[in-house]
Write a protein that holds these residues in place. Structure first.
Motif, PDB file in Angstrom:
ATOM      1  N   ARG A 100      12.809  -7.187 -51.663  1.00 39.76           N
ATOM      2  CA  ARG A 100      11.904  -6.753 -52.730  1.00 39.76           C
ATOM      3  C   ARG A 100      11.661  -7.850 -53.763  1.00 39.76           C
ATOM      4  O   ARG A 100      10.514  -8.114 -54.133  1.00 39.76           O
ATOM      5  N   LEU A 101      12.707  -8.489 -54.234  1.00 36.28           N
ATOM      6  CA  LEU A 101      12.568  -9.521 -55.267  1.00 36.28           C
ATOM      7  C   LEU A 101      11.792 -10.729 -54.757  1.00 36.28           C
ATOM      8  O   LEU A 101      10.855 -11.197 -55.407  1.00 36.28           O
ATOM      9  N   VAL A 102      12.147 -11.212 -53.592  1.00 34.61           N
ATOM     10  CA  VAL A 102      11.481 -12.395 -53.022  1.00 34.61           C
ATOM     11  C   VAL A 102      10.010 -12.097 -52.771  1.00 34.61           C
ATOM     12  O   VAL A 102       9.140 -12.910 -53.085  1.00 34.61           O
ATOM     13  N   LEU A 103       9.731 -10.940 -52.187  1.00 31.23           N
ATOM     14  CA  LEU A 103       8.346 -10.578 -51.901  1.00 31.23           C
ATOM     15  C   LEU A 103       7.534 -10.388 -53.177  1.00 31.23           C
ATOM     16  O   LEU A 103       6.349 -10.712 -53.213  1.00 31.23           O
ATOM     17  N   ALA A 104       8.158  -9.881 -54.217  1.00 30.70           N
ATOM     18  CA  ALA A 104       7.460  -9.708 -55.492  1.00 30.70           C
ATOM     19  C   ALA A 104       7.190 -11.048 -56.168  1.00 30.70           C
ATOM     20  O   ALA A 104       6.150 -11.233 -56.796  1.00 30.70           O
ATOM     21  N   LEU A 105       8.103 -11.990 -56.039  1.00 24.99           N
ATOM     22  CA  LEU A 105       7.922 -13.297 -56.667  1.00 24.99           C
ATOM     23  C   LEU A 105       6.921 -14.175 -55.921  1.00 24.99           C
ATOM     24  O   LEU A 105       6.201 -14.963 -56.528  1.00 24.99           O
ATOM     25  N   LEU A 106       6.861 -14.041 -54.605  1.00 30.19           N
ATOM     26  CA  LEU A 106       5.980 -14.889 -53.803  1.00 30.19           C
ATOM     27  C   LEU A 106       4.653 -14.223 -53.457  1.00 30.19           C
ATOM     28  O   LEU A 106       3.931 -14.696 -52.588  1.00 30.19           O
ATOM     29  N   ILE A 156      -2.402 -14.666 -49.761  1.00 29.74           N
ATOM     30  CA  ILE A 156      -3.360 -15.622 -49.208  1.00 29.74           C
ATOM     31  C   ILE A 156      -3.083 -15.914 -47.735  1.00 29.74           C
ATOM     32  O   ILE A 156      -4.003 -15.985 -46.932  1.00 29.74           O
ATOM     33  N   GLY A 157      -1.808 -16.068 -47.381  1.00 32.57           N
ATOM     34  CA  GLY A 157      -1.488 -16.583 -46.059  1.00 32.57           C
ATOM     35  C   GLY A 157      -0.981 -15.607 -45.025  1.00 32.57           C
ATOM     36  O   GLY A 157      -0.718 -16.000 -43.894  1.00 32.57           O
ATOM     37  N   ASN A 158      -0.854 -14.301 -45.343  1.00 39.21           N
ATOM     38  CA  ASN A 158      -0.244 -13.387 -44.390  1.00 39.21           C
ATOM     39  C   ASN A 158      -0.984 -12.051 -44.402  1.00 39.21           C
ATOM     40  O   ASN A 158      -0.933 -11.299 -45.379  1.00 39.21           O
ATOM     41  N   LYS A 159      -1.656 -11.744 -43.282  1.00 36.48           N
ATOM     42  CA  LYS A 159      -2.463 -10.534 -43.201  1.00 36.48           C
ATOM     43  C   LYS A 159      -1.614  -9.271 -43.335  1.00 36.48           C
ATOM     44  O   LYS A 159      -1.991  -8.323 -44.023  1.00 36.48           O
ATOM     45  N   SER A 160      -0.457  -9.237 -42.701  1.00 36.80           N
ATOM     46  CA  SER A 160       0.426  -8.070 -42.777  1.00 36.80           C
ATOM     47  C   SER A 160       0.886  -7.826 -44.209  1.00 36.80           C
ATOM     48  O   SER A 160       0.901  -6.682 -44.683  1.00 36.80           O
ATOM     49  N   TYR A 161       1.261  -8.891 -44.900  1.00 40.64           N
ATOM     50  CA  TYR A 161       1.686  -8.741 -46.299  1.00 40.64           C
ATOM     51  C   TYR A 161       0.525  -8.251 -47.154  1.00 40.64           C
ATOM     52  O   TYR A 161       0.697  -7.404 -48.013  1.00 40.64           O
TER      53      TYR A 161
END
Length: 59
Positions: A32-38, A44-49
């Motif tokens: 959760r933290l890493v995904l929220a920070l990045l 921009i770079g990941n369709k799934s995200y």
């Protein structure tokens, strides 16, 4: 120039906070933290995200 930096930082924080609050609506179970920070790079770079980010913002 300082105003632009402030607005960009504010947008970054707001987007991360919205993702953090809506994390339970995504398909992710960890990071959760890493995904929220990045979030800007991943949107921009990941369709799934990008799809999961939209799910997190709806609510």
């Amino acid at each position: 120039m300082e105003l632009l930096g402030f607005l960009l930082f504010g947008g970054y924080v707001y987007g991360g906070w919205r993702f953090w609050k809506g994390f339970r609506r995504t398909n992710f179970s960890q990071g959760r933290l890493v995904l929220a920070l990045l979030w800007p790079v991943l949107v921009i770079g990941n369709k799934s995200y990008r799809q999961n980010y939209r799910k997190a913002l709806k609510g």
